[in-house]
Design a protein around this motif. Structure first.
Motif, PDB file in Angstrom:
ATOM      1  N   SER A   1      76.053  47.049  45.874  1.00 51.25           N
ATOM      2  CA  SER A   1      77.230  47.082  46.732  1.00 51.25           C
ATOM      3  C   SER A   1      76.853  46.826  48.182  1.00 51.25           C
ATOM      4  O   SER A   1      77.548  46.095  48.904  1.00 51.25           O
ATOM      5  CB  SER A   1      77.926  48.433  46.601  1.00 51.25           C
ATOM      6  OG  SER A   1      79.022  48.525  47.477  1.00 51.25           O
TER       7      SER A   1
ATOM      8  N   LYS B   1      70.992  54.013  37.546  1.00 52.27           N
ATOM      9  CA  LYS B   1      72.087  53.033  37.590  1.00 52.27           C
ATOM     10  C   LYS B   1      72.945  53.245  38.840  1.00 52.27           C
ATOM     11  O   LYS B   1      73.369  52.278  39.484  1.00 52.27           O
ATOM     12  CB  LYS B   1      72.966  53.115  36.346  1.00 52.27           C
ATOM     13  CG  LYS B   1      74.090  52.069  36.357  1.00 52.27           C
ATOM     14  CD  LYS B   1      74.952  52.115  35.132  1.00 52.27           C
ATOM     15  CE  LYS B   1      75.969  50.979  35.136  1.00 52.27           C
ATOM     16  NZ  LYS B   1      76.922  51.051  36.251  1.00 52.27           N
ATOM     17  N   ARG B   2      73.196  54.495  39.180  1.00 55.71           N
ATOM     18  CA  ARG B   2      73.982  54.780  40.377  1.00 55.71           C
ATOM     19  C   ARG B   2      73.303  54.201  41.617  1.00 55.71           C
ATOM     20  O   ARG B   2      73.954  53.589  42.474  1.00 55.71           O
ATOM     21  CB  ARG B   2      74.165  56.288  40.552  1.00 55.71           C
ATOM     22  CG  ARG B   2      75.111  56.672  41.685  1.00 55.71           C
ATOM     23  CD  ARG B   2      75.118  58.172  41.913  1.00 55.71           C
ATOM     24  NE  ARG B   2      73.852  58.643  42.447  1.00 55.71           N
ATOM     25  CZ  ARG B   2      73.503  58.532  43.732  1.00 55.71           C
ATOM     26  NH1 ARG B   2      74.324  57.973  44.605  1.00 55.71           N
ATOM     27  NH2 ARG B   2      72.343  58.988  44.156  1.00 55.71           N
TER      28      ARG B   2
ATOM     29  N   ASP C   1      74.354  44.828  32.969  1.00 56.83           N
ATOM     30  CA  ASP C   1      73.620  45.839  33.740  1.00 56.83           C
ATOM     31  C   ASP C   1      73.821  47.262  33.227  1.00 56.83           C
ATOM     32  O   ASP C   1      73.263  48.201  33.788  1.00 56.83           O
ATOM     33  CB  ASP C   1      74.031  45.775  35.209  1.00 56.83           C
ATOM     34  CG  ASP C   1      73.559  44.494  35.884  1.00 56.83           C
ATOM     35  OD1 ASP C   1      72.554  43.934  35.411  1.00 56.83           O
ATOM     36  OD2 ASP C   1      74.192  44.073  36.862  1.00 56.83           O
TER      37      ASP C   1
ATOM     38  N   ASP D   1      79.072  53.766  32.008  1.00 60.56           N
ATOM     39  CA  ASP D   1      77.892  53.802  32.867  1.00 60.56           C
ATOM     40  C   ASP D   1      76.594  53.774  32.072  1.00 60.56           C
ATOM     41  O   ASP D   1      75.548  53.402  32.615  1.00 60.56           O
ATOM     42  CB  ASP D   1      77.933  55.059  33.743  1.00 60.56           C
ATOM     43  CG  ASP D   1      79.090  55.017  34.718  1.00 60.56           C
ATOM     44  OD1 ASP D   1      79.046  54.200  35.648  1.00 60.56           O
ATOM     45  OD2 ASP D   1      80.062  55.778  34.529  1.00 60.56           O
TER      46      ASP D   1
ATOM     47  N   ASP E   1      73.602  50.373  41.522  1.00 61.78           N
ATOM     48  CA  ASP E   1      74.961  49.957  41.895  1.00 61.78           C
ATOM     49  C   ASP E   1      75.170  50.083  43.400  1.00 61.78           C
ATOM     50  O   ASP E   1      75.829  49.249  44.021  1.00 61.78           O
ATOM     51  CB  ASP E   1      75.996  50.807  41.157  1.00 61.78           C
ATOM     52  CG  ASP E   1      76.057  50.495  39.666  1.00 61.78           C
ATOM     53  OD1 ASP E   1      75.479  49.465  39.252  1.00 61.78           O
ATOM     54  OD2 ASP E   1      76.685  51.278  38.930  1.00 61.78           O
TER      55      ASP E   1
END
Length: 309
Positions: free
Chosen positions: A131, A123-124, A76, A48, A127
């Motif tokens: 999604s 980053k979470r 990424d 991550d 993502d």
């Protein structure tokens, strides 16, 4: 929530031990002692976030960062350089290569914790947004955009070996009448239940079920020849029938049914993804014209003509 994975890259074990001690309570930690090992580790199991030393023998941190950012799978991943250089030119070089931050040595635990935490959270969120962009909000399946992207990728991949690829198009029969009779909330529940049935019927990890739009669904079946595709189509029909969703305005059944079109071909370099969509859509149209609640197949090729079934 699954803990984020941090890859620490440094040729000095003592530096790795220091950073590990700071971060191990909150993250899964892995480490590499060289630039090449870092690239191999990241490709095998993308982390991550990467804490990357600048000065290393062999492939230095700058080159590792450059290669990471050129890899579509790894591009990424946030990269934070760890360095004792304190040189503005090196910081500018690293940032220009795609790094998001610098942490100077000797490591200050509070600074390292704060910067890692901030970038992992960012980053979470990225993502999550990515999604959402390729996921159908109602069903949780891939949406049309993701399906078309995956189809393009599979056609290119399978063309290298000349392997089979099948696309299946599915449409809920007389869905407008269902909505008119039971209302749109019931229609949404019906779509969600059919999507779940589709997921149960399409079992291989490599297969991709998607909501194509409205009451229409699609499946990509890499490696599925016509015989294998016929079995999947049969499973889809049976799983939908087993839902026993009442449909009193259907002209063919007291319950919800689906019409299915299936297109199978061996992938060749001169074939484009839209060939599968066009042929599967044509077969779906034939299924609906011939009475619905049925499956129509086609095996086609780039130039040798079409074989219908």
């Amino acid at each position: 929530m699954t803990r984020a994975t941090i890859l620490i890259v440094d040729d000095e074990i003592s530096n790795i031990e220091i950073m590990n001690a700071v971060l191990e309570d909150d993250y899964e930690i892995c480490f590499s002692l060289s630039g090449q090992q870092a690239l191999d580790t990241a490709r095998a199991a993308p982390p991550d976030l990467i804490l990357l030393d600048v000065l290393m023998p062999g492939i230095d941190g700058f080159e590792v960062c450059r290669q990471l950012k050129e890899d579509p799978v790894l591009a990424d991943i946030p990269v934070i350089f760890t360095t004792g250089l304190g040189d503005t030119e090196d910081e500018i070089r690293g940032l220009s290569l795609g790094a998001i931050d610098y942490v100077t040595k000797p490591i200050q635990p509070a600074v390292l914790q704060a910067r890692v935490s901030n970038h992992v959270e960012l980053k979470r969120l990225r993502d999550q947004l990515a999604s959402m962009a390729v996921t159908d909000a109602l069903t949780g399946l891939s949406n049309r955009r993701q399906m078309e992207r995956a189809l393009k990728s599979e056609v290119g991949r399978l063309a290298r070996t000349g392997d089979w690829l099948t696309v299946v198009m599915i449409d809920i029969d007389f869905f407008k009448q269902f909505n008119d009779t039971y209302g749109h909330p019931a229609g949404d529940r019906c779509i969600t239940m059919v999507a779940a049935a589709l997921t149960r019927a399409v079992k291989r990890a490599s297969d991709l079920p998607a909501r194509y739009g409205g009451e229409e669904f699609a499946c990509i079946l890499p490696g599925a020849d016509p015989a294998g595709a016929a079995l999947v189509a049969q499973e889809i029909g049976l799983h939908v029938q087993s839902l026993n969703i009442p449909h009193e305005q259907s002209q063919i059944s007291p319950f919800i049914t689906v019409s299915i079109g299936v297109a199978s071909a061996r992938c060749l370099p001169d074939m484009t993804p839209d060939l599968w969509i066009q042929q599967a859509d044509l077969q779906l149209y034939k299924s609906k014209q011939e009475g619905r609640n049925r499956t129509t197949f086609i095996q086609f090729g780039a130039s040798e003509g079409l074989v219908e079934g």
